[in-house]
Scaffold this motif. Structure first.
Motif, PDB file in Angstrom:
ATOM      1  N   ARG A  47     -39.718 -23.450 -36.607  1.00  0.00           N
ATOM      2  CA  ARG A  47     -40.362 -22.136 -36.661  1.00  0.00           C
ATOM      3  C   ARG A  47     -39.972 -21.323 -35.427  1.00  0.00           C
ATOM      4  O   ARG A  47     -39.531 -21.868 -34.414  1.00  0.00           O
ATOM      5  CB  ARG A  47     -41.880 -22.295 -36.705  1.00  0.00           C
ATOM      6  N   ASN A  48     -40.196 -20.046 -35.494  1.00  0.00           N
ATOM      7  CA  ASN A  48     -39.923 -19.160 -34.375  1.00  0.00           C
ATOM      8  C   ASN A  48     -40.742 -19.598 -33.166  1.00  0.00           C
ATOM      9  O   ASN A  48     -41.951 -19.824 -33.285  1.00  0.00           O
ATOM     10  CB  ASN A  48     -40.280 -17.716 -34.763  1.00  0.00           C
ATOM     11  N   PRO A  49     -40.109 -19.728 -31.998  1.00  0.00           N
ATOM     12  CA  PRO A  49     -40.826 -20.188 -30.811  1.00  0.00           C
ATOM     13  C   PRO A  49     -42.050 -19.341 -30.459  1.00  0.00           C
ATOM     14  O   PRO A  49     -43.078 -19.878 -30.051  1.00  0.00           O
ATOM     15  CB  PRO A  49     -39.776 -20.099 -29.697  1.00  0.00           C
ATOM     16  N   LEU A  50     -41.947 -18.035 -30.625  1.00  0.00           N
ATOM     17  CA  LEU A  50     -43.093 -17.186 -30.281  1.00  0.00           C
ATOM     18  C   LEU A  50     -44.253 -17.393 -31.244  1.00  0.00           C
ATOM     19  O   LEU A  50     -45.415 -17.339 -30.835  1.00  0.00           O
ATOM     20  CB  LEU A  50     -42.678 -15.719 -30.213  1.00  0.00           C
ATOM     21  N   ASP A  51     -43.952 -17.661 -32.504  1.00  0.00           N
ATOM     22  CA  ASP A  51     -45.016 -17.976 -33.469  1.00  0.00           C
ATOM     23  C   ASP A  51     -45.702 -19.289 -33.108  1.00  0.00           C
ATOM     24  O   ASP A  51     -46.932 -19.408 -33.197  1.00  0.00           O
ATOM     25  CB  ASP A  51     -44.460 -18.054 -34.892  1.00  0.00           C
ATOM     26  N   ILE A  83     -50.429 -22.002 -30.603  1.00  0.00           N
ATOM     27  CA  ILE A  83     -50.971 -22.850 -29.534  1.00  0.00           C
ATOM     28  C   ILE A  83     -52.010 -22.067 -28.743  1.00  0.00           C
ATOM     29  O   ILE A  83     -53.091 -22.579 -28.444  1.00  0.00           O
ATOM     30  CB  ILE A  83     -49.844 -23.372 -28.625  1.00  0.00           C
ATOM     31  N   ARG A  84     -51.699 -20.827 -28.399  1.00  0.00           N
ATOM     32  CA  ARG A  84     -52.638 -20.011 -27.640  1.00  0.00           C
ATOM     33  C   ARG A  84     -53.930 -19.782 -28.438  1.00  0.00           C
ATOM     34  O   ARG A  84     -55.032 -19.860 -27.905  1.00  0.00           O
ATOM     35  CB  ARG A  84     -52.018 -18.672 -27.244  1.00  0.00           C
ATOM     36  N   THR A  85     -53.811 -19.553 -29.734  1.00  0.00           N
ATOM     37  CA  THR A  85     -54.988 -19.348 -30.585  1.00  0.00           C
ATOM     38  C   THR A  85     -55.871 -20.587 -30.567  1.00  0.00           C
ATOM     39  O   THR A  85     -57.093 -20.486 -30.410  1.00  0.00           O
ATOM     40  CB  THR A  85     -54.550 -19.006 -32.027  1.00  0.00           C
ATOM     41  N   ARG A  86     -55.271 -21.761 -30.682  1.00  0.00           N
ATOM     42  CA  ARG A  86     -56.056 -23.013 -30.645  1.00  0.00           C
ATOM     43  C   ARG A  86     -56.678 -23.222 -29.271  1.00  0.00           C
ATOM     44  O   ARG A  86     -57.818 -23.648 -29.156  1.00  0.00           O
ATOM     45  CB  ARG A  86     -55.193 -24.208 -31.018  1.00  0.00           C
ATOM     46  N   TYR A  87     -55.932 -22.954 -28.242  1.00  0.00           N
ATOM     47  CA  TYR A  87     -56.418 -23.128 -26.877  1.00  0.00           C
ATOM     48  C   TYR A  87     -57.636 -22.233 -26.620  1.00  0.00           C
ATOM     49  O   TYR A  87     -58.582 -22.640 -25.966  1.00  0.00           O
ATOM     50  CB  TYR A  87     -55.289 -22.808 -25.889  1.00  0.00           C
ATOM     51  N   GLN A  88     -57.607 -21.038 -27.160  1.00  0.00           N
ATOM     52  CA  GLN A  88     -58.708 -20.094 -26.946  1.00  0.00           C
ATOM     53  C   GLN A  88     -59.971 -20.469 -27.707  1.00  0.00           C
ATOM     54  O   GLN A  88     -61.034 -19.931 -27.435  1.00  0.00           O
ATOM     55  CB  GLN A  88     -58.266 -18.673 -27.297  1.00  0.00           C
ATOM     56  N   THR A  89     -59.891 -21.409 -28.643  1.00  0.00           N
ATOM     57  CA  THR A  89     -61.084 -21.832 -29.368  1.00  0.00           C
ATOM     58  C   THR A  89     -61.938 -22.796 -28.551  1.00  0.00           C
ATOM     59  O   THR A  89     -63.100 -23.026 -28.890  1.00  0.00           O
ATOM     60  CB  THR A  89     -60.739 -22.510 -30.717  1.00  0.00           C
ATOM     61  N   VAL A 128     -50.022 -28.108 -33.813  1.00  0.00           N
ATOM     62  CA  VAL A 128     -49.347 -26.927 -34.345  1.00  0.00           C
ATOM     63  C   VAL A 128     -48.069 -27.366 -35.042  1.00  0.00           C
ATOM     64  O   VAL A 128     -47.313 -28.188 -34.526  1.00  0.00           O
ATOM     65  CB  VAL A 128     -49.041 -25.913 -33.206  1.00  0.00           C
ATOM     66  N   ARG A 129     -47.841 -26.813 -36.195  1.00  0.00           N
ATOM     67  CA  ARG A 129     -46.658 -27.121 -36.996  1.00  0.00           C
ATOM     68  C   ARG A 129     -45.433 -26.498 -36.325  1.00  0.00           C
ATOM     69  O   ARG A 129     -45.386 -25.298 -36.070  1.00  0.00           O
ATOM     70  CB  ARG A 129     -46.855 -26.554 -38.395  1.00  0.00           C
ATOM     71  N   LEU A 130     -44.429 -27.334 -36.019  1.00  0.00           N
ATOM     72  CA  LEU A 130     -43.223 -26.873 -35.334  1.00  0.00           C
ATOM     73  C   LEU A 130     -42.098 -26.513 -36.308  1.00  0.00           C
ATOM     74  O   LEU A 130     -41.217 -25.732 -35.971  1.00  0.00           O
ATOM     75  CB  LEU A 130     -42.724 -27.953 -34.373  1.00  0.00           C
ATOM     76  N   TYR A 131     -42.142 -27.098 -37.500  1.00  0.00           N
ATOM     77  CA  TYR A 131     -41.080 -26.905 -38.490  1.00  0.00           C
ATOM     78  C   TYR A 131     -41.688 -26.408 -39.794  1.00  0.00           C
ATOM     79  O   TYR A 131     -42.835 -26.716 -40.107  1.00  0.00           O
ATOM     80  CB  TYR A 131     -40.341 -28.225 -38.736  1.00  0.00           C
ATOM     81  N   LYS A 155     -31.285 -18.261 -26.471  1.00  0.00           N
ATOM     82  CA  LYS A 155     -30.621 -18.335 -27.776  1.00  0.00           C
ATOM     83  C   LYS A 155     -30.748 -19.750 -28.349  1.00  0.00           C
ATOM     84  O   LYS A 155     -31.071 -19.927 -29.516  1.00  0.00           O
ATOM     85  CB  LYS A 155     -29.151 -17.939 -27.621  1.00  0.00           C
ATOM     86  N   SER A 156     -30.553 -20.760 -27.509  1.00  0.00           N
ATOM     87  CA  SER A 156     -30.671 -22.148 -27.940  1.00  0.00           C
ATOM     88  C   SER A 156     -32.092 -22.485 -28.391  1.00  0.00           C
ATOM     89  O   SER A 156     -32.290 -23.275 -29.315  1.00  0.00           O
ATOM     90  CB  SER A 156     -30.259 -23.076 -26.796  1.00  0.00           C
ATOM     91  N   ALA A 157     -33.079 -21.867 -27.757  1.00  0.00           N
ATOM     92  CA  ALA A 157     -34.478 -22.097 -28.126  1.00  0.00           C
ATOM     93  C   ALA A 157     -34.835 -21.416 -29.440  1.00  0.00           C
ATOM     94  O   ALA A 157     -35.870 -21.719 -30.034  1.00  0.00           O
ATOM     95  CB  ALA A 157     -35.397 -21.608 -27.011  1.00  0.00           C
ATOM     96  N   GLY A 158     -33.987 -20.487 -29.887  1.00  0.00           N
ATOM     97  CA  GLY A 158     -34.250 -19.798 -31.149  1.00  0.00           C
ATOM     98  C   GLY A 158     -34.787 -18.395 -31.001  1.00  0.00           C
ATOM     99  O   GLY A 158     -35.260 -17.806 -31.966  1.00  0.00           O
ATOM    100  N   LEU A 159     -34.697 -17.844 -29.800  1.00  0.00           N
ATOM    101  CA  LEU A 159     -35.177 -16.483 -29.589  1.00  0.00           C
ATOM    102  C   LEU A 159     -34.065 -15.476 -29.847  1.00  0.00           C
ATOM    103  O   LEU A 159     -32.898 -15.737 -29.572  1.00  0.00           O
ATOM    104  CB  LEU A 159     -35.669 -16.299 -28.149  1.00  0.00           C
ATOM    105  N   SER A 160     -34.447 -14.316 -30.344  1.00  0.00           N
ATOM    106  CA  SER A 160     -33.518 -13.202 -30.505  1.00  0.00           C
ATOM    107  C   SER A 160     -33.416 -12.452 -29.181  1.00  0.00           C
ATOM    108  O   SER A 160     -34.172 -12.727 -28.233  1.00  0.00           O
ATOM    109  CB  SER A 160     -34.035 -12.253 -31.591  1.00  0.00           C
ATOM    110  N   LEU A 161     -32.514 -11.501 -29.114  1.00  0.00           N
ATOM    111  CA  LEU A 161     -32.399 -10.655 -27.933  1.00  0.00           C
ATOM    112  C   LEU A 161     -33.721  -9.955 -27.641  1.00  0.00           C
ATOM    113  O   LEU A 161     -34.225  -9.975 -26.514  1.00  0.00           O
ATOM    114  CB  LEU A 161     -31.289  -9.616 -28.128  1.00  0.00           C
ATOM    115  N   GLN A 162     -34.308  -9.350 -28.670  1.00  0.00           N
ATOM    116  CA  GLN A 162     -35.562  -8.617 -28.490  1.00  0.00           C
ATOM    117  C   GLN A 162     -36.679  -9.544 -28.025  1.00  0.00           C
ATOM    118  O   GLN A 162     -37.480  -9.180 -27.166  1.00  0.00           O
ATOM    119  CB  GLN A 162     -35.968  -7.910 -29.791  1.00  0.00           C
ATOM    120  N   GLU A 163     -36.750 -10.741 -28.593  1.00  0.00           N
ATOM    121  CA  GLU A 163     -37.788 -11.690 -28.190  1.00  0.00           C
ATOM    122  C   GLU A 163     -37.576 -12.162 -26.757  1.00  0.00           C
ATOM    123  O   GLU A 163     -38.532 -12.330 -26.005  1.00  0.00           O
ATOM    124  CB  GLU A 163     -37.812 -12.883 -29.148  1.00  0.00           C
TER     125      GLU A 163
END
Length: 174
Positions: A124-128, A133-139, A114-117, A62-70
């Motif tokens: 921004r949403n942590p999962l986004d 980050i994963r998209t950049r890493y895969q390049t 990666v833009r954090l705010y 919750k503190s990190a900004g995630l919802s229950l579902q996330e």
């Protein structure tokens, strides 16, 4: 589910406390149980384990900004690679440090670009962020390039956070 009533009550109580769900409201309680049941079926952490896991990760998620579902989704994503509930809880909780430890957060933004705010200064949403980050890493096209960037990203982080970050960069977790 084969979860005992005690396990269900504990899991729901911990999740409701972390995510401000009113269990006195029958519909909210039913919705919470449905979410936890569905998440358990999609991964390997069943309802019996979720009470233990939520006691470790709920407040930090919750503190990190995630919802229950996330939070359920992240936990179940990791559960596909980590079967032991104690280890799973440790890795999920440690990975949340990426968003609860300001120096880790700043390092992640600086190294990856990666833009954090958003433009209003809201994080921004942590999962986004992790998806970007994963998209950049895969390049990166070579192991050397990936290892160099990962080393820069993980520098100074604790081992459990590094483990979680490494797993997040794989396909299928986020």
């Amino acid at each position: 589910t084969t979860a005992s009533g005690e396990s269900l009550a504990a899991a729901m109580t911990l999740a409701s406390a972390a995510f401000n769900i009113d269990l006195a409201d029958l519909e909210e309680g039913r919705y919470l149980l449905d979410q936890m049941y569905a998440a358990g079926k999609l991964g390997n952490a069943e309802l019996e384990q979720l009470s233990y896991i939520f006691s470790r990760v709920g407040v930090n998620a919750k503190s990190a900004g995630l919802s229950l579902q996330e939070t359920l989704g992240l936990t179940e994503g990791f559960s596909k690679l980590i079967q032991q509930p104690e280890r799973l809880a440790t890795v999920v909780d440690s990975t949340l440090r990426l968003f609860n430890n300001q120096s880790y957060l700043e390092q992640m933004g600086e190294v990856t670009g990666v833009r954090l705010y958003d433009k209003n200064g809201t994080r921004r949403n942590p999962l986004d962020i992790l998806k970007d980050i994963r998209t950049r890493y895969q390049t990166f096209t070579t192991d050397k390039e990936r290892d160099l960037r990962f080393g820069q990203l993980a520098e100074g982080m604790d081992q459990e956070t590094i483990t979680g970050l490494r797993l997040l960069l794989r396909d299928g977790i986020i």
